[in-house]
Design an enzyme around this catalytic site. Structure first.
Site, PDB file in Angstrom:
ATOM      1  N   LYS A  22      12.434 -11.419  -3.561  1.00  0.00           N
ATOM      2  CA  LYS A  22      12.633 -10.765  -2.257  1.00  0.00           C
ATOM      3  C   LYS A  22      11.327 -10.678  -1.494  1.00  0.00           C
ATOM      4  CE  LYS A  22      12.313  -6.351  -1.297  1.00  0.00           C
ATOM      5  NZ  LYS A  22      11.328  -5.550  -0.473  1.00  0.00           N
ATOM      6  N   ASN A  23      10.236 -10.272  -2.156  1.00  0.00           N
ATOM      7  CA  ASN A  23       8.970 -10.069  -1.442  1.00  0.00           C
ATOM      8  C   ASN A  23       8.290 -11.368  -1.047  1.00  0.00           C
ATOM      9  OD1 ASN A  23       9.326  -7.375  -1.384  1.00  0.00           O
ATOM     10  ND2 ASN A  23       7.980  -6.920  -3.101  1.00  0.00           N
ATOM     11  N   CYS A 117       9.587   1.627   2.540  1.00  0.00           N
ATOM     12  CA  CYS A 117       9.834   2.721   1.591  1.00  0.00           C
ATOM     13  C   CYS A 117       8.810   3.830   1.819  1.00  0.00           C
ATOM     14  CB  CYS A 117       9.664   2.202   0.172  1.00  0.00           C
ATOM     15  SG  CYS A 117      11.028   1.161  -0.281  1.00  0.00           S
ATOM     16  N   ARG A 122       1.419   4.361   4.781  1.00  0.00           N
ATOM     17  CA  ARG A 122       1.447   2.893   4.653  1.00  0.00           C
ATOM     18  C   ARG A 122       0.728   2.323   5.875  1.00  0.00           C
ATOM     19  NH1 ARG A 122       6.769   0.360   1.920  1.00  0.00           N
ATOM     20  NH2 ARG A 122       5.277  -1.310   1.515  1.00  0.00           N
ATOM     21  N   ASP A 305       5.564  -2.104  -8.548  1.00  0.00           N
ATOM     22  CA  ASP A 305       7.010  -2.141  -8.270  1.00  0.00           C
ATOM     23  C   ASP A 305       7.855  -2.062  -9.530  1.00  0.00           C
ATOM     24  OD1 ASP A 305       6.720  -4.426  -5.448  1.00  0.00           O
ATOM     25  OD2 ASP A 305       6.353  -2.275  -5.655  1.00  0.00           O
ATOM     26  N   ARG A 397      18.638  -3.389  -0.690  1.00  0.00           N
ATOM     27  CA  ARG A 397      17.567  -4.098   0.036  1.00  0.00           C
ATOM     28  C   ARG A 397      16.944  -5.192  -0.825  1.00  0.00           C
ATOM     29  NH1 ARG A 397      12.949  -0.586   2.183  1.00  0.00           N
ATOM     30  NH2 ARG A 397      12.259  -2.710   2.620  1.00  0.00           N
TER      31      ARG A 397
HETATM   32  C1  EPZ Z   1       3.888  -5.106  -0.702  1.00  0.00           C
HETATM   33  O1  EPZ Z   1       3.760  -4.009   0.186  1.00  0.00           O
HETATM   34  C2  EPZ Z   1       5.305  -5.030  -1.255  1.00  0.00           C
HETATM   35  N1  EPZ Z   1       6.262  -5.142  -0.164  1.00  0.00           N
HETATM   36  C3  EPZ Z   1       5.508  -3.704  -1.996  1.00  0.00           C
HETATM   37  O2  EPZ Z   1       6.784  -3.785  -2.628  1.00  0.00           O
HETATM   38  C4  EPZ Z   1       4.453  -3.570  -3.100  1.00  0.00           C
HETATM   39  O3  EPZ Z   1       4.561  -2.297  -3.688  1.00  0.00           O
HETATM   40  C5  EPZ Z   1       3.049  -3.771  -2.533  1.00  0.00           C
HETATM   41  O4  EPZ Z   1       2.964  -5.013  -1.806  1.00  0.00           O
HETATM   42  C6  EPZ Z   1       1.986  -3.804  -3.630  1.00  0.00           C
HETATM   43  O5  EPZ Z   1       2.253  -4.862  -4.512  1.00  0.00           O
HETATM   44  C7  EPZ Z   1       6.567  -6.377   0.303  1.00  0.00           C
HETATM   45  O6  EPZ Z   1       6.025  -7.372  -0.167  1.00  0.00           O
HETATM   46  C8  EPZ Z   1       7.587  -6.441   1.412  1.00  0.00           C
HETATM   47  P1  EPZ Z   1      -0.197  -3.495   0.186  1.00  0.00           P
HETATM   48  P2  EPZ Z   1       2.459  -3.924   1.157  1.00  0.00           P
HETATM   49  O7  EPZ Z   1      -0.635  -3.841   1.563  1.00  0.00           O
HETATM   50  O8  EPZ Z   1       2.035  -5.287   1.551  1.00  0.00           O
HETATM   51  C9  EPZ Z   1      -3.084   0.151   1.200  1.00  0.00           C
HETATM   52  C10 EPZ Z   1       9.004  -3.229  -3.093  1.00  0.00           C
HETATM   53  O9  EPZ Z   1       9.474  -2.309  -3.766  1.00  0.00           O
HETATM   54  N2  EPZ Z   1      -3.227  -0.490   2.508  1.00  0.00           N
HETATM   55  O10 EPZ Z   1      -0.559  -4.413  -0.936  1.00  0.00           O
HETATM   56  O11 EPZ Z   1       2.751  -2.942   2.224  1.00  0.00           O
HETATM   57  C11 EPZ Z   1      -1.686   0.709   1.007  1.00  0.00           C
HETATM   58  O12 EPZ Z   1      -1.596   2.016   1.559  1.00  0.00           O
HETATM   59  C12 EPZ Z   1       7.854  -2.948  -2.171  1.00  0.00           C
HETATM   60  O13 EPZ Z   1       9.397  -4.420  -3.139  1.00  0.00           O
HETATM   61  C13 EPZ Z   1      -4.152   0.027   3.400  1.00  0.00           C
HETATM   62  O14 EPZ Z   1      -4.847   1.007   3.110  1.00  0.00           O
HETATM   63  O15 EPZ Z   1       1.390  -3.305   0.160  1.00  0.00           O
HETATM   64  C14 EPZ Z   1      -1.546   0.712  -0.487  1.00  0.00           C
HETATM   65  O16 EPZ Z   1      -2.166   1.871  -1.010  1.00  0.00           O
HETATM   66  C15 EPZ Z   1       7.488  -1.480  -2.158  1.00  0.00           C
HETATM   67  N3  EPZ Z   1      -4.290  -0.559   4.614  1.00  0.00           N
HETATM   68  C16 EPZ Z   1      -2.343  -0.521  -0.934  1.00  0.00           C
HETATM   69  O17 EPZ Z   1      -3.200  -0.838   0.177  1.00  0.00           O
HETATM   70  C17 EPZ Z   1      -3.551  -1.659   4.983  1.00  0.00           C
HETATM   71  O18 EPZ Z   1      -3.744  -2.169   6.113  1.00  0.00           O
HETATM   72  C18 EPZ Z   1      -1.493  -1.740  -1.249  1.00  0.00           C
HETATM   73  O19 EPZ Z   1      -0.679  -2.011  -0.130  1.00  0.00           O
HETATM   74  C19 EPZ Z   1      -2.619  -2.163   4.070  1.00  0.00           C
HETATM   75  C20 EPZ Z   1      -2.472  -1.571   2.839  1.00  0.00           C
END
Ligand code: EPZ
Length: 428
Positions: A22-23, A117, A122, A305, A397
């Site tokens: 999915k991701n 979520c 985020r 995840d 989802r």
């Molecule tokens: C992706 O989210 C996935 N979603 C999430 O899966 C997954 O938990 C996450 O990556 C981590 O592997 C999709 O791929 C659609 P990040 P994403 O940017 O890209 C911080 C699921 O259940 N951050 O890697 O939003 C953030 O707050 C979902 O399938 C910033 O600070 O995650 C977090 O603490 C839930 N600033 C960390 O980085 C930013 O600009 C990782 O977030 C971006 C992120």
């Protein structure tokens, strides 16, 4: 509204075929908008996130439709709008990829702040930092992210924090920029590699995906073509944990075992039997589950995840286990629901202490997000008695044919309308 009704106690046994990731799919679908041509993407999971993106693309003037099971045809040539308003994008986090794709294609994008979520903040500061480094001007006002650039020029970008979304968005925005972009401290998840491979098959020039340093040499234009989504690492891990949680014996098929190394290692540490084959893994549970400590980390560490699903399993392991969530600042909301089922878990910030060895008991519970919903299903399969799980929209989802796959493995699970009585004996 619908609910799952689960009668716990059945061992999961047999074989399950894993769907496309999915991701990865949600990123590939948006990446196809960079291409003024037709892209055919295979092994796309039929989950609600996919349908939301299909709808968004059609509203933006593109054409997206399933032309066969799992086969999505996307024609970006007629795309004529670079504005994605709130009502369109607030439902899913992956809508944030529209920023990178529309900026990369039109040198401008106006996208509502992304949804997703709820595990605390985020932010998208790393996405905007990347776009700015490429020469774009970014303003956030009235809930809209407004991005524009005279031209996009390659740049060196160091990610303060590993971010899957920001890494993907910078790849999308720089694929057709002038010159080379270097992303350092890049995310290395399997879906990062999938997006890079997809873009390269469309004519991009991206090297190093899957390592800390990704180099993107901008090209003039991308062309259409065909691509197949990788199997879903998180769905596979969910079924591995469900097999262990029910002391079952399940062959998880159509996977890339390497993507599951951290899960296999942790399950083996707990006494679960794991057998790896070329594109499948056999998982055999044990009644003597050992406790373990789990720390979530960016890939190749233990995936965040799968944290809710693993913590649920640890409630059955004798002794005290510690789960540390290092990616999100508030991803233990679902623990409250596990407590209704008798779990003994104390949470302090990013750390949860699990007193295992007890038996869960069935209860009405509510899914708080996609992976928490999957964890509650596992809890229902492990528990004595009947569990009802509300808020199925989250599970829908990201898990294709979830209850059908579980029932085929012997699970006593059914989907009911909210008001329907749940008689355990008529679950089948
Ligand atoms: C992706 O989210 C996935 N979603 C999430 O899966 C997954 O938990 C996450 O990556 C981590 O592997 C999709 O791929 C659609 P990040 P994403 O940017 O890209 C911080 C699921 O259940 N951050 O890697 O939003 C953030 O707050 C979902 O399938 C910033 O600070 O995650 C977090 O603490 C839930 N600033 C960390 O980085 C930013 O600009 C990782 O977030 C971006 C992120």
């Amino acid at each position: 509204m619908e609910k799952y009704v689960i009668l716990g106690g059945a061992k999961l046994e047999g074989e399950v075929e894993i769907s496309g990731a999915k991701n990865s799919a949600v990123a590939l679908i948006v990446a196809a908008l960079l291409v003024e041509d037709v892209c055919i993407i295979e092994n796309v999971p039929a989950v609600s996130d996919t349908y939301v993106l299909i709808d968004i693309i059609n509203q933006l003037g593109g054409k997206a439709e399933f032309v066969d099971k799992g086969v999505l045809r996307i024609d970006g040539s007629s795309l004529n709008c670079c504005e994605a308003p709130y009502e369109m994008v607030s439902k899913i986090r992956a809508s944030s990829y529209l920023m990178g794709a529309l900026l990369g294609r039109f040198k401008q994008a106006r996208v509502a702040m992304p949804g997703g979520c709820d595990f605390g903040v985020r932010p998208i500061d790393l996405h905007l930092k990347g776009f700015a480094a490429l020469g774009a001007e970014c303003n956030v006002e009235y809930g809209l992210v407004d991005i524009k650039a005279e031209a996009l020029r390659g740049a060196g970008i160091y990610m303060d924090q590993v971010s899957v979304g920001a890494t993907i968005n910078i790849m999308l925005a720089s694929a057709m920029a002038e010159g080379q972009t270097v992303i350092e401290n890049a995310a290395k998840e399997p879906h990062i590699v999938d997006v890079a491979n997809f873009l390269n098959s469309m004519g991009a020039n991206i090297k190093g995906a899957g390592t800390d340093v990704i180099k993107i040499k901008g090209v003039e234009k991308l062309h259409g073509g065909m691509y197949t989504v990788i199997p879903d690492q998180i769905e596979a891990g969910t079924f591995m944990i469900a097999a262990a949680a029910t002391q079952g014996d399940v062959l998880i098929k159509n996977i890339i075992p390497k993507h599951l190394d951290s899960i296999s290692a942790k399950l083996e540490e707990m006494g679960v039997e794991i057998e790896e084959y070329d594109d499948s893994i056999r998982v055999r549970g044990t009644s003597e589950l050992r406790k373990a400590n789990v720390k979530t980390m960016p890939h190749p560490g233990f995936p965040t995840d799968l944290q809710p699903q693993m913590l649920t399993l640890l409630t059955a392991a004798k002794g005290t286990s510690i789960v540390t969530e290092n990616v999100w600042d508030n991803r233990f909301k679902y623990v409250e629901e596990l407590r209704r089922m008798g779990a003994t878990v104390s949470v302090d910030g990013r750390t949860a202490v699990v007193e295992g060895g007890g038996r869960l008991s069935g209860s009405p519970v509510s899914s708080t997000d996609l992976r928490a919903g999957a964890a509650l299903v596992i809890a229902g399969l492990m528990a004595d008695g009947v569990t009802e799980i509300y808020n199925l929209k989250y599970i829908d989802r990201g898990y294709e044919s979830f209850e059908q796959k579980l029932r085929a493995l012997g699970a006593q699970i059914t989907r009911r309308k909210d008001g329907e009585k749940s008689y355990a004996v008529t679950i089948a």
